[in-house]
Design a protein around this motif. Structure first.
Motif, PDB file in Angstrom:
ATOM      1  N   LEU A  35       0.822  -1.204   0.000  1.00 39.30           N
ATOM      2  CA  LEU A  35       0.000   0.000   0.000  1.00 39.30           C
ATOM      3  C   LEU A  35       0.860   1.260   0.000  1.00 39.30           C
ATOM      4  O   LEU A  35       0.557   2.228  -0.700  1.00 39.30           O
ATOM      5  N   ASP A  38       2.291   1.720  -3.503  1.00 38.55           N
ATOM      6  CA  ASP A  38       1.268   2.221  -4.418  1.00 38.55           C
ATOM      7  C   ASP A  38       1.010   3.712  -4.183  1.00 38.55           C
ATOM      8  O   ASP A  38       0.873   4.485  -5.138  1.00 38.55           O
ATOM      9  N   THR A  39       0.972   4.108  -2.942  1.00 39.06           N
ATOM     10  CA  THR A  39       0.770   5.518  -2.628  1.00 39.06           C
ATOM     11  C   THR A  39       1.962   6.353  -3.065  1.00 39.06           C
ATOM     12  O   THR A  39       1.805   7.492  -3.508  1.00 39.06           O
ATOM     13  N   THR A  75       0.874  -2.918  -8.797  1.00 38.16           N
ATOM     14  CA  THR A  75       0.098  -3.112  -7.573  1.00 38.16           C
ATOM     15  C   THR A  75      -0.791  -4.344  -7.675  1.00 38.16           C
ATOM     16  O   THR A  75      -0.899  -5.123  -6.717  1.00 38.16           O
TER      17      THR A  75
END
Length: 89
Positions: A35, A38-39, A75
């Protein structure tokens, strides 16, 4: 006026990238790290777009679009590997 907004945007995205890097390094689990990565991709897209606005380069927007596509595929591949242990069935 535009220069101030760009400086604020770069500072905000820089702070967000630093916090994402912290989560990537210290994340308690693999899902947290995925996560955070991906951010980070989303924040880098924002930096590229801001750099394109600041420099007046239309190629930066195409680079941001390509990075968005690659980041999405990456992702999905990470998540699939995390769930099933295999990417290609």
């Amino acid at each position: 006026m535009l220069e101030g907004a760009l400086a604020f945007g770069f500072a905000g995205l820089g702070l967000a990238l630093a916090m994402n890097l912290w989560r990537l390094v210290r994340g308690p689990g693999t899902a947290d790290r995925i996560l955070a990565l991906d951010t980070m991709v989303i924040n880098v897209i924002g930096v590229i777009v801001l750099a394109g606005i600041a420099g007046g380069s239309p190629a930066a927007f195409e680079a941001a679009l390509l990075l968005a596509m690659v980041g999405f595929v990456g992702t999905v591949a990470y998540a699939k590997f995390l769930l099933r242990g295999d990417i290609i069935e």
